[in-house]
Scaffold this active site. Sequence first.
Site, short mmCIF file in Angstrom:
data_model
loop_
_atom_site.label_atom_id
_atom_site.label_comp_id
_atom_site.label_asym_id
_atom_site.label_seq_id
_atom_site.Cartn_x
_atom_site.Cartn_y
_atom_site.Cartn_z
N THR A 20 -37.67 10.75 -37.71
CA THR A 20 -36.75 11.64 -36.93
C THR A 20 -35.33 11.04 -36.42
OG1 THR A 20 -38.73 12.69 -35.97
CG2 THR A 20 -36.77 12.74 -34.84
N ASP A 96 -40.25 11.23 -44.11
CA ASP A 96 -40.93 11.59 -43.03
C ASP A 96 -42.54 10.48 -42.94
OD1 ASP A 96 -41.69 14.38 -41.12
OD2 ASP A 96 -43.14 12.92 -41.39
N SER A 97 -42.38 9.99 -41.91
CA SER A 97 -43.41 8.87 -41.96
C SER A 97 -44.81 9.39 -42.00
CB SER A 97 -43.31 7.98 -40.62
OG SER A 97 -43.87 8.66 -39.56
N SER A 98 -44.91 10.78 -41.90
CA SER A 98 -46.46 11.27 -42.43
C SER A 98 -46.67 11.13 -43.74
CB SER A 98 -46.43 12.69 -41.79
OG SER A 98 -45.44 13.48 -42.66
N THR A 128 -42.29 8.15 -36.04
CA THR A 128 -43.21 7.97 -35.12
C THR A 128 -44.69 8.35 -35.40
OG1 THR A 128 -43.07 10.07 -33.80
CG2 THR A 128 -41.69 8.14 -33.06
N ASP A 129 -44.73 9.27 -36.26
CA ASP A 129 -46.18 9.80 -36.70
C ASP A 129 -46.89 8.77 -37.22
OD1 ASP A 129 -45.39 12.46 -35.82
OD2 ASP A 129 -45.01 13.03 -37.84
N1 ASP Z 1 -42.44 13.47 -38.46
C1 ASP Z 1 -41.66 12.63 -38.05
C2 ASP Z 1 -41.96 11.05 -38.63
O1 ASP Z 1 -42.83 10.48 -38.46
C3 ASP Z 1 -41.91 12.42 -36.76
C4 ASP Z 1 -40.92 11.46 -35.96
O2 ASP Z 1 -40.22 10.47 -36.61
O3 ASP Z 1 -40.84 11.23 -34.51
O4 ASP Z 1 -41.21 10.78 -39.59
#
Ligand code: ASP
Length: 533
Positions: A20, A96-98, A128-129
């Site tokens: 993000t 996207d870290s997912s 953050t994911d």
């Molecule tokens: N979907 C985002 C990710 O993990 C969420 C984030 O960065 O807060 O890449």
Amino acid sequence: MATQAQLPEGRVLIIMTGGTICMKPSPDGEGLIPVRGFLNQGMAPRPSFNDGSMPEPLPVMTTATTKKYLRSLRTPPSTYSRHIRYTLYEFPELLDSSSISSEGWTQIATTVQNNYSLFDGFVVLHGTDSLAYTSSALSFMLSHLGKPVILTGSQASIFALQSDAEGNLLGSLILAGTFMIPEVCLFFHHRLFRGNRTTKVSASSFDAFASPNCEPLATITAMGAEVNWNLVCRPRSIARFDVLRRLDTAHVACLRIFAGIKPEMIAGVLRVPGLRGLILETFGAGNAPSGEDGSLTAIFKDAVARGIVIVNVSQCQSGSVTPLYAPATALGNAGVVFGHDLTTEAALTKLSFLFALPEITYEDIIQQIPLSLHGEITESSTAQFSHPSSKKPHLSDPQTAFAALGYAIAKGDVEAVTEMLDGDQYGLLEAQDYAGNSVLHVAALGPEKRVMRELLKRGASVHARNRAGNSALFLARRMGNGEMVGLLERGGAHLHVEEVERGGVDVGVGGGEGEGEGKGRGESNGGVGGVGV
Ligand code: ASP
């Protein structure tokens, strides 16, 4: 008085993986996506990231053999009278870290490895994911780490009007460029956590991460950073930084027990072809149903007999899994291993790490699970509390203690040094004298290799530099002390990039393993006198 231009600089490489923090709405209206150009668009226009000094580009190794010069920026001076000079390397594909997997972890680990000698610290920008998974994974992949690797991200993009991005990034940058905390850490919302103790606890709050079973390693306040040095894990053996390139995530699964779960479901997971390990998220202190007539317990027993490692961790955020209740004891008797206070993220990545080690046996793995490899678990013998050393503090105040230690080091008195460090209550390994010399600087000029070995085994930082910008290795080389140089290099020391730029010291000593007796020994006690904190 040093003018601003003369203030020391900490050099940091920011590794951008996505998340993000660098996202903008996609042109087709399909939600937020990572965008490139973070340094120029997100950082350069902000005064807290750019003092306008327009420093030279910095070299970055984009592969083991490709060097590129990338734009660098410098922060205004921090509370520590220091600038942070940094550059940013964007991965070819931002995620996207997912979607991150063990390949992404390998990419981060090798980028740190390729650039290890060029920077004082590393900041990894990441979504953050899966941030807690990546932080845990890297903590196992990076061994004998001597420099900070700090992962961060944000809940809102740096391009949003109200965002946590600037604070999280600036805090990480200052910590990574100022303090030699040799751990993989996660910085979020003013707190620096040990990476493998963290878990994401909120999808929207800026206070998105917790480390329920381990206090923060540092906290940022209006007065600066308060580092809890007693908690910081340091390397405990003399070895160079190294990277395990690939975790075996393909043969590990995770299953959450729920009220009413059918034994067949668990049996099904335990029959997945190729499965080697299962993280079992149980109730409370490690309890699971035993099934009618112990049918579930029998399923676990059978899987263990087939060589599957099953680790019991709690669904609760804090506390530990122990054989307190009969159901947890039954699991233990079936061969399920107690994961104590491991987070699920740490348990999964620890198992993936252990499975990736060549020639490791089932018994080795079972033995390693309850042990702390990188501070990820509270070992039960030292459970839950820390207590002051039973030895009396040798001397009544830090200044006197550091001076006494300095003289013992300079004299080469191994016994006195050992005794003082055993009874140390002042964090003498972190202390510096009026000229910024650490105990390692004093030892580098001292007569006794055994003293140096003792300090290295206790985790004294080989990367600490004194006020003149010199490392212990630089001093040992200048003294022509080949044995000391060899020992320091075996402990991971290298000349700082500024020392190399200044021309280093070419005294022709200290090949990596050069510890043999009979090489020219430097004079003792040179240079660093009058120690005091
Ligand atoms: N979907 C985002 C990710 O993990 C969420 C984030 O960065 O807060 O890449």
